[in-house]
Design an enzyme around this catalytic site. Structure first.
Site, PDB file in Angstrom:
ATOM      1  N   ASP A 235       0.879  -1.149   0.000  1.00  0.00           N
ATOM      2  CA  ASP A 235       0.000   0.000   0.000  1.00  0.00           C
ATOM      3  C   ASP A 235       0.930   1.217   0.000  1.00  0.00           C
ATOM      4  OD1 ASP A 235      -2.276   1.683   0.720  1.00  0.00           O
ATOM      5  OD2 ASP A 235      -1.344   1.758   2.693  1.00  0.00           O
TER       6      ASP A 235
ATOM      7  N   ASP B 226      -7.224  -0.964   4.405  1.00  0.00           N
ATOM      8  CA  ASP B 226      -6.473  -2.101   3.893  1.00  0.00           C
ATOM      9  C   ASP B 226      -6.957  -3.441   4.429  1.00  0.00           C
ATOM     10  OD1 ASP B 226      -4.839  -0.377   2.499  1.00  0.00           O
ATOM     11  OD2 ASP B 226      -3.532  -0.083   4.230  1.00  0.00           O
TER      12      ASP B 226
HETATM   13  P1  ADP Z   1      -3.716   4.343  -0.099  1.00  0.00           P
HETATM   14  O1  ADP Z   1      -4.193   3.214  -0.926  1.00  0.00           O
HETATM   15  O2  ADP Z   1      -2.525   5.009  -0.738  1.00  0.00           O
HETATM   16  O3  ADP Z   1      -3.454   3.988   1.318  1.00  0.00           O
HETATM   17  P2  ADP Z   1      -6.428   5.309   0.343  1.00  0.00           P
HETATM   18  O4  ADP Z   1      -7.100   4.155  -0.326  1.00  0.00           O
HETATM   19  O5  ADP Z   1      -6.546   5.413   1.797  1.00  0.00           O
HETATM   20  O6  ADP Z   1      -4.900   5.437  -0.110  1.00  0.00           O
HETATM   21  O7  ADP Z   1      -6.994   6.654  -0.294  1.00  0.00           O
HETATM   22  C1  ADP Z   1      -6.967   6.836  -1.691  1.00  0.00           C
HETATM   23  C2  ADP Z   1      -7.335   8.217  -2.105  1.00  0.00           C
HETATM   24  O8  ADP Z   1      -8.670   8.500  -1.743  1.00  0.00           O
HETATM   25  C3  ADP Z   1      -6.521   9.285  -1.438  1.00  0.00           C
HETATM   26  O9  ADP Z   1      -5.333   9.521  -2.143  1.00  0.00           O
HETATM   27  C4  ADP Z   1      -7.472  10.474  -1.517  1.00  0.00           C
HETATM   28  O10 ADP Z   1      -7.407  11.069  -2.773  1.00  0.00           O
HETATM   29  C5  ADP Z   1      -8.817   9.833  -1.341  1.00  0.00           C
HETATM   30  N1  ADP Z   1      -9.250   9.856   0.062  1.00  0.00           N
HETATM   31  C6  ADP Z   1      -9.377   8.792   0.879  1.00  0.00           C
HETATM   32  N2  ADP Z   1      -9.795   9.182   2.098  1.00  0.00           N
HETATM   33  C7  ADP Z   1      -9.891  10.519   2.062  1.00  0.00           C
HETATM   34  C8  ADP Z   1     -10.238  11.526   3.014  1.00  0.00           C
HETATM   35  N3  ADP Z   1     -10.561  11.224   4.271  1.00  0.00           N
HETATM   36  N4  ADP Z   1     -10.240  12.794   2.599  1.00  0.00           N
HETATM   37  C9  ADP Z   1      -9.898  13.107   1.345  1.00  0.00           C
HETATM   38  N5  ADP Z   1      -9.553  12.223   0.425  1.00  0.00           N
HETATM   39  C10 ADP Z   1      -9.548  10.961   0.749  1.00  0.00           C
HETATM   40 MG    MG Z   2      -2.966   3.377   3.393  1.00  0.00          MG
END
Ligand code: ADP
Ligand code: MG
Length: 697
Positions: free
Chosen positions: A397, A597
């Site tokens: 991730d 995740d």
């Molecule tokens: P990663 O897979 O890198 O851990 P996430 O799946 O948690 O990332 O989030 C993916 C994308 O969704 C973030 O890059 C953001 O653009 C958007 N996102 C997720 N949660 C939030 C939030 N609480 N506020 C704003 N954007 C969010």
């Molecule tokens: Mg993450």
């Protein structure tokens, strides 16, 4: 109902497997025996558990009258008893050897036989007596019975010295084996002796030493220099160095001062700390670590299951061969050399015990799991050591795993008549209820910028967090969106295509596009090294999967050396990618940190969560917990798992090969019973010693 007992005098690892099988045949009982930790775990699901428990106890005695069950907490008594037993055994075998030597010098035949008989009796009475008791059980493949038949048979055909030697070697071999197993058990136990048994509860005037179980949340405790932190808490007073190596495996000192979190298990270095307890004993870090490692040694790996299955066939097959050997060749040679083949058949019986095999595998895993725990990698079971060792694809991730997850704002762009302040305020309101790392950072930055105007949650309603997209909420009466491009597309709101180095959060209210905030977090110092170490371990498939947009993901991937990038994914799309690979037969390890995740952690062959017991959901869903924030620990975990797995395999192949070789030698008359004993106890001992290597660095 779950019950746990300590087993005493369980003879050998093979017996443990057989006993477990017997107990599992009782209705409503699921039994798990770990020979290494001498533990019997029972899950009883019947209307009258007490009655079933009695039935289990009877079954244990029927299986082997010598085995005793001890309740937990009585371990000291048990250890004492076993130590005494060991001393008695050493005396018996010494007597037996002295009598044997004496017998060699005596010329008068009847006296010689009597002395040899005494010698044999001293070394074998417990085994023979045990065998007689176990005959009632019709357990013909019982090790004691096999050894008794072999040695009494040898005695009967006049091979006195061999008969005695078999028993003495067998006994001494078992003593060594037990000592080695105990050593490894104690070593692992001492690795986990990181629990302070009491807390100094401060009542405002004095300290009172109180057992941990009776300390409640909110209690104030003093931690003196040199003491271990007994329970998780928050420092109220004092500043000190903490040695956290016992829980994270890093030999790094950490400074804590009032307001900082302290984890149980770490050692207070320099000065007195007053700490407010935040978790009960059972929920504290130390208890979780110990529980996890202890339970880990109970869940069995595939290799382990294979070995116990194999051993069930092995003994009857060798037994059958022995019978064939005793009768078939003499038939062809006109019954002339019956005793020659009878002797060879008896030797076969000695080799027919599967112990070396059965003990070597769990012990290797046990030692490996202990060593991994020592370096801050907690594995929830032997199965996962195996999956780690076989992993050929590692998917990371991004946010919070390869990057720190602590974001800084690098740019705010306000569209049309809107202002930067307005945009930041809306974002802070929208993120108010979110636990995402993006949210935490936005809130922090807003509070720093506008300490005069804290978020008033009364203005927030209809709040929804969409994993992998962002936030929808009604704020100041407007329907506000804060998130990535996909979120705005979903609501058919036009937005500019921005290509920036970082994560772009778009903000809109009532279908009007307000602007965007570009936020960046740093790549962890350790990430690049982590990827390099993984490729050194010949893991061909290393990928990044993230909910973030492609350009920001590629930026990170390029810097740390990952070629394969999957971006813009929703949590269920991440799961799809993993499933795709597992369906192709790959063994996939997924490394993640956060709530989003959990599904990926659960669906991968081995889910690795990072950052200790940060998010319970992630820890719950994962199979391996890395106590620090370092991605390089993934490579370390895989390396140690590979080593452990290799040792287990060596043990299996080595002991099968030696046994087969010795069976062949015996069958063709090139070797006697003493080599048979080596194939039994000697090989076990070698396997045990080899297993201990898994404990080393
Ligand atoms: P990663 O897979 O890198 O851990 P996430 O799946 O948690 O990332 O989030 C993916 C994308 O969704 C973030 O890059 C953001 O653009 C958007 N996102 C997720 N949660 C939030 C939030 N609480 N506020 C704003 N954007 C969010
Ligand atoms: Mg993450």
């Amino acid at each position: 109902m779950e019950y746990k007992f300590k087993l005493s005098k369980i003879h050998c690892a093979g017996c443990a497997v057989a006993l477990e099988q017997n107990l599992n045949e009782i209705e409503g009982v699921k039994a798990e025996i770990s020979f290494v930790s001498k533990q019997l775990r029972l899950f009883i699901d019947t209307e009258n558990p007490a009655e079933t428990l009695t039935a289990v106890k009877i079954a244990v005695t029927n299986f082997d009258h010598a085995i005793e069950l001890y309740d937990y907490g009585d371990e000291d008594k048990l250890e004492e008893k076993e130590k005494n037993q060991r001393i008695i055994n050493v005396c018996r075998y010494s007597f037996s050897v002295i009598a044997l030597i004496l017998g060699l010098f005596i010329e008068i035949m009847w006296l010689k036989v009597i002395i040899f008989a005494l010698s044999y009796g001293a070394s074998s009475y417990d085994v023979v007596w045990g065998a007689i008791q176990n005959i009632r059980n019709k357990n013909i493949f019982d090790e004691k019975l096999l050894m008794s038949v072999a040695s009494i048979g040898a005695f009967a055909i006049g091979e006195f010295i061999e008969a005695i030697f078999v028993m003495v070697l067998y006994g001494i071999g078992q003593i060594f084996e037990n000592v080695a197993v105990d050593k490894s058990r104690n070593r692992v136990k001492s690795l986990l002796e990181i629990k302070q048994p009491y807390a100094n509860v401060f009542d405002g005037e004095t300290d009172i030493q109180v057992p941990l179980a009776s300390v409640g949340v909110g209690a104030l405790i003093h931690i003196k220099p040199g003491e271990r932190v007994p329970l998780d808490g928050i420092v109220v007073e004092g500043t000190s160095y903490l040695d956290v190596s016992a829980i994270t495996g890093e030999s790094r000192e950490k400074v804590v001062t009032s307001g900082d979190e302290v984890l149980s298990g770490s050692i207070n270095g320099s000065s007195l700390l007053l700490v407010k307890v935040t978790k009960l004993e059972k929920d504290s870090t130390v208890s979780k670590i110990i529980d996890m490692v202890q339970n880990a040694t109970e869940s069995k790996a595939k290799t382990e299951k294979f070995v116990s299955k194999f051993s069930r066939f092995y003994t009857p097959i060798v037994f059958g061969l022995a019978i064939i050997l005793a009768f078939v060749p003499p038939i062809f040679s006109g019954y002339k050399n019956f005793s020659v083949f009878a002797y060879r058949a008896l030797c076969f019986l000695v080799v027919s015990c599967p112990c070396a095999l059965v003990i070597s595998v769990p012990l290797a895993f046990f030692a490996g799991i202990g060593s991994m725990a020592r370096s801050g990698v907690l594995v929830k079971g032997a199965t996962f050591v195996e999956s780690l060792a076989k992993a050929d694809s590692v998917i990371f991730d991004k946010t919070g795993t390869l990057t720190t997850g602590v974001f800084e704002i690098s740019e705010i762009y306000a569209a049309k008549e809107h202002t930067e302040d307005e945009i930041l305020e809306l974002a802070a309101y929208a993120e108010n209820f979110s636990n995402h790392k993006i949210a935490k950072s936005i809130k922090k930055l807003y509070n720093e910028k506008r300490p005069d105007k804290p978020v008033n949650s009364a203005w927030i309603s209809d709040y929804t967090e969409l994993a992998g997209l962002g936030i929808e909420a009604t704020i100041f009466g407007q329907s506000v969106l804060v998130g990535n491009g996909e979120l705005l597309k979903k609501h058919q709101i036009n937005f500019p295509n921005v290509q920036k180095a970082g994560t772009v959060l778009h903000i809109s209210a009532d279908e009007d596009y307000y602007g965007y905030i570009v936020i960046c977090d740093e790549i962890k110092k350790d990430s690049k090294l982590g990827i390099k170490l993984l490729s050194q371990l010949k893991i061909r498939n290393i990928a990044l999967s993230t909910g973030d947009e492609l350009n920001s993901a590629v930026l990170v991937a390029d810097k740390i050396g990952i070629d394969e990038v999957h971006a813009g994914l929703l949590p269920d799309q991440k799961v799809e990618i993993i499933k795709n690979q597992t369906e192709k037969g790959k063994t996939v390890a997924f490394v993640g940190d956060g709530i989003n995740d959990a599904p990926s952690l659960a669906v991968s062959n081995v889910g690795i969560s990072m950052g200790g017991f940060g998010t319970d959901v992630a820890v719950e869903a994962s199979d391996v917990v890395i106590m620090t924030d370092e991605p390089s620990k993934v490579a370390l975990a895989i390396k140690k798992a590979k080593k452990t797995y290799k040792i287990a395999k060596q043990n299996i192949i080595g002991s099968i090969a030696i046994k087969l070789l010795i069976l062949a030698l015996i069958g063709f008359g090139f070797s006697g019973m003493w080599l048979g004993v080596f194939a039994d106890v000697g090989v076990s001992l070698l396997a045990v010693l080899n297993s201990l290597r898994a404990m080393l660095k």
